[in-house]
Design a protein around this motif. Structure first.
Motif, PDB file in Angstrom:
ATOM      1  N   ARG A   1      49.544  20.453  42.181  1.00  0.00           N
ATOM      2  CA  ARG A   1      49.826  20.627  43.613  1.00  0.00           C
ATOM      3  C   ARG A   1      50.243  19.296  44.239  1.00  0.00           C
TER       4      ARG A   1
ATOM      5  N   ILE B   1      41.742  13.090  41.518  1.00  0.00           N
ATOM      6  CA  ILE B   1      42.034  14.225  40.643  1.00  0.00           C
ATOM      7  C   ILE B   1      43.088  13.873  39.603  1.00  0.00           C
TER       8      ILE B   1
ATOM      9  N   THR C   1      35.408  25.168  42.318  1.00  0.00           N
ATOM     10  CA  THR C   1      35.447  24.946  43.758  1.00  0.00           C
ATOM     11  C   THR C   1      34.021  25.024  44.285  1.00  0.00           C
TER      12      THR C   1
ATOM     13  N   SER D   1      38.624  26.285  36.641  1.00  0.00           N
ATOM     14  CA  SER D   1      38.617  25.197  37.622  1.00  0.00           C
ATOM     15  C   SER D   1      37.614  25.500  38.733  1.00  0.00           C
TER      16      SER D   1
ATOM     17  N   ASP E   1      37.520  21.006  45.775  1.00  0.00           N
ATOM     18  CA  ASP E   1      38.238  22.278  45.680  1.00  0.00           C
ATOM     19  C   ASP E   1      39.426  22.104  44.752  1.00  0.00           C
ATOM     20  N   ASN E   2      39.303  22.608  43.537  1.00  0.00           N
ATOM     21  CA  ASN E   2      40.339  22.424  42.541  1.00  0.00           C
ATOM     22  C   ASN E   2      41.291  23.607  42.429  1.00  0.00           C
ATOM     23  N   ASN E   3      41.276  24.470  43.432  1.00  0.00           N
ATOM     24  CA  ASN E   3      42.054  25.692  43.310  1.00  0.00           C
ATOM     25  C   ASN E   3      42.996  25.982  44.476  1.00  0.00           C
TER      26      ASN E   3
ATOM     27  N   ASN F   1      44.946  21.900  40.479  1.00  0.00           N
ATOM     28  CA  ASN F   1      44.424  20.756  41.234  1.00  0.00           C
ATOM     29  C   ASN F   1      45.264  19.508  41.057  1.00  0.00           C
TER      30      ASN F   1
ATOM     31  N   GLU G   1      39.386  18.340  49.408  1.00  0.00           N
ATOM     32  CA  GLU G   1      40.180  18.674  48.229  1.00  0.00           C
ATOM     33  C   GLU G   1      39.549  18.168  46.944  1.00  0.00           C
ATOM     34  N   CYS G   2      38.734  17.121  47.024  1.00  0.00           N
ATOM     35  CA  CYS G   2      38.031  16.635  45.839  1.00  0.00           C
ATOM     36  C   CYS G   2      37.001  17.642  45.337  1.00  0.00           C
TER      37      CYS G   2
END
Length: 500
Positions: free
Chosen positions: A362, A406, A66, A64, A83-85, A359, A80-81
């Motif tokens: 969460r 996501i 980032t 994933s 950053d998938n972690n 991602n 957050e779009c």
């Protein structure tokens, strides 16, 4: 371990018990607290937070992505779009934490970097857990579940199992005892100059092959289905380790990717022999290796929950779940984390949710916490909106909302319209909005994907009990907050706005 952590949440009665301190358990506990459910216990068999990232992936690199430097502040929701972690938080100082640990030698974090970011999150937001407390059994007593643990008994109305899919699984396979599961793969250099047959061609299979490529004498990946890179846009899984496949396609010696169904594994004089029947051509093949690795996946470690009545799906690998990730057969038992793939949502045109990855799950955990809080009687805020604020809010969500981007076609941003005004209902499972039935007039927006990978915005309008779905046009740079989209959303919502 600090005495403060060891003494957290002694056995007793709680509104909710959460089992597991991987990213899903931590996100759930954090979100429950923010939703007002402070009387919950967080239990962990481990001696520190991190869950599966304390051990997996075996060859270190995640799948994933980032982006440390993005066109927005890492402390904002919009980031957050990119950053998938990282886990998600209300406090800016607890957002985007993975970026502080990445060395940027890759665009994806290493396993240790992910674990460090999780620990940092726990410390920043003050999550407490009872570590070294293993769940050993479950029973029901009237309206309470009783969790038996190595520290004593915990009673609660609701239990959330955030236990991950961590139990090695393989299909019934003759001779499987001669093979090693992915979970027990050795260090890369231990396969030096060895012939390795890998059964499985999904991420774990290619991860192992990629890690062994510089070491093994030859590699063969075999499974019934061919590698289909055309579906990558629709898949929640990322193909990060395709170099072995590229080597095979180019005709490089010593690397093979074969479409065949395994007949069995047996030990011969010259090593382990894997026999397989072709699936995309005629014939039978035999592969000889010094090692056979089963990259066939995992299942949820459900303990005695089946005996409690929890039914399962996907070859008994995961529990059957409702749209809010509750057992369909035992009310009050919920699940968080990658197990939530069992709740498929609408799955329009076969597009899967991202619930198998941090991602995606969460956000599932945040929605789950809010749902549980409301069931327990903790009223959740639903801010009132002015009519002029509705269209800007929704088009901004379509352009930048991380949950809907996501979790495409799975989560939606919803508003309700009544004589009491316009209410922001927050993020909901799209399936709940579409099939939940009843309720006041409402609207929701989602970002969705067609079978060919085309991404487009969608608007759902419920008026007088009738639901309408509207697919808006795609855009080459996905500028869904542009004027044409504002006009479309305003037009579709005009009857609801007029009554408000």
């Amino acid at each position: 371990m600090e005495e403060r952590l060891l003494s957290a949440f002694p056995p007793g009665d709680y509104d909710v018990v959460v089992v597991g301190t991987g990213p899903a358990g931590l996100q759930t506990s954090y979100s429950l607290t923010r939703a007002g459910v402070t009387n919950h216990a967080l239990l962990s068999a481990d001696d520190a937070p991190g869950g599966m990232f304390r051990r997996f992936p075996v060859f270190e690199r995640l799948i994933s992505w980032t982006k440390p430097d993005a066109p927005c502040d890492p402390k904002t929701r919009e980031y957050e779009c990119y950053d998938n972690n990282s886990l998600v938080a209300d406090e800016p100082e607890a957002r985007g934490l993975i970026t502080g640990f990445m060395d940027r030698s890759f665009d994806v974090p290493a396993r240790g970097e992910m674990e460090a970011a999780i620990v940092d999150f726990v410390q920043r937001v003050g999550i407490r857990a009872r570590y070294g407390c293993r769940w050993t059994g479950t029973r029901q007593e009237e309206d309470r579940f009783v969790l038996e643990t190595t520290d004593g008994e915990y009673r609660s109305r609701i239990v959330v199992f955030a236990i991950g899919m961590t139990e090695p699984w393989s299909p019934p396979l003759k001779g499987a005892e001669h093979a090693t599961h992915y979970a027990n793969t050795g260090s890369a250099d231990s396969y030096r100059d060895r012939r390795v047959v890998i059964i499985g061609k999904r991420n774990s299979g290619f991860e192992v092959a990629y890690g062994l490529l510089p070491w093994a004498r030859d590699l063969t990946l075999v499974s019934p289905r061919p590698v289909d890179i055309s579906v990558l846009a629709k898949s929640p899984l990322r193909a990060r380790y395709l170099q072995p496949y590229e080597e095979y396609v180019r005709g490089s010696a010593g690397t093979y990717v074969v479409d065949a169904s395994i007949v069995g594994i047996e030990r011969g004089a010259d090593g382990l022999r894997v026999t397989a029947d072709a699936t995309t051509w005629e014939g039978r093949l035999s592969f000889t290796g010094d090692d056979v690795i089963l990259a066939t996946g995992f299942r949820a470690p459900l303990g005695d929950l089946r005996e409690l009545g929890v039914v399962t799906v996907l070859n008994d690998r995961v529990p059957a779940l409702s749209r809010f990730w509750e057992s369909v057969s035992v009310p009050g038992i919920f699940f968080a984390g990658n197990i939530t793939i069992a709740s498929r949502g609408l799955a329009k045109e076969g597009v899967a949710a991202n619930s198998s990855s941090v991602n995606g799950f969460r956000y599932n955990a945040r929605v789950l916490a809010r749902h549980i809080a409301e069931r327990l009687g903790f009223e959740q805020p639903r801010p009132t909106l002015a009519g002029d604020d509705v269209v800007p809010l929704l088009v901004d969500e379509l352009a930048r909302g991380p949950e809907v981007w996501i979790q495409k076609g799975y989560l939606a941003r919803a508003l309700s319209f009544s004589d009491d005004g316009i209410r922001d209902e927050g993020i909901l499972p799209l399936e709940e909005f579409v099939d939940g039935g009843g309720g006041p007039d409402a609207a929701a927006v989602a970002v969705e994907m067609r079978a060919d990978g085309t991404i487009y915005p969608a608007v759902y309008v419920r008026r007088g009990g009738e639901l309408e779905e509207h697919e808006l046009d795609p855009h080459p740079v996905r500028a869904f907050d542009g004027e044409p989209y504002r006009r479309d959303v305003e037009r579709l919502l005009r009857p609801l706005l007029r009554r408000s």
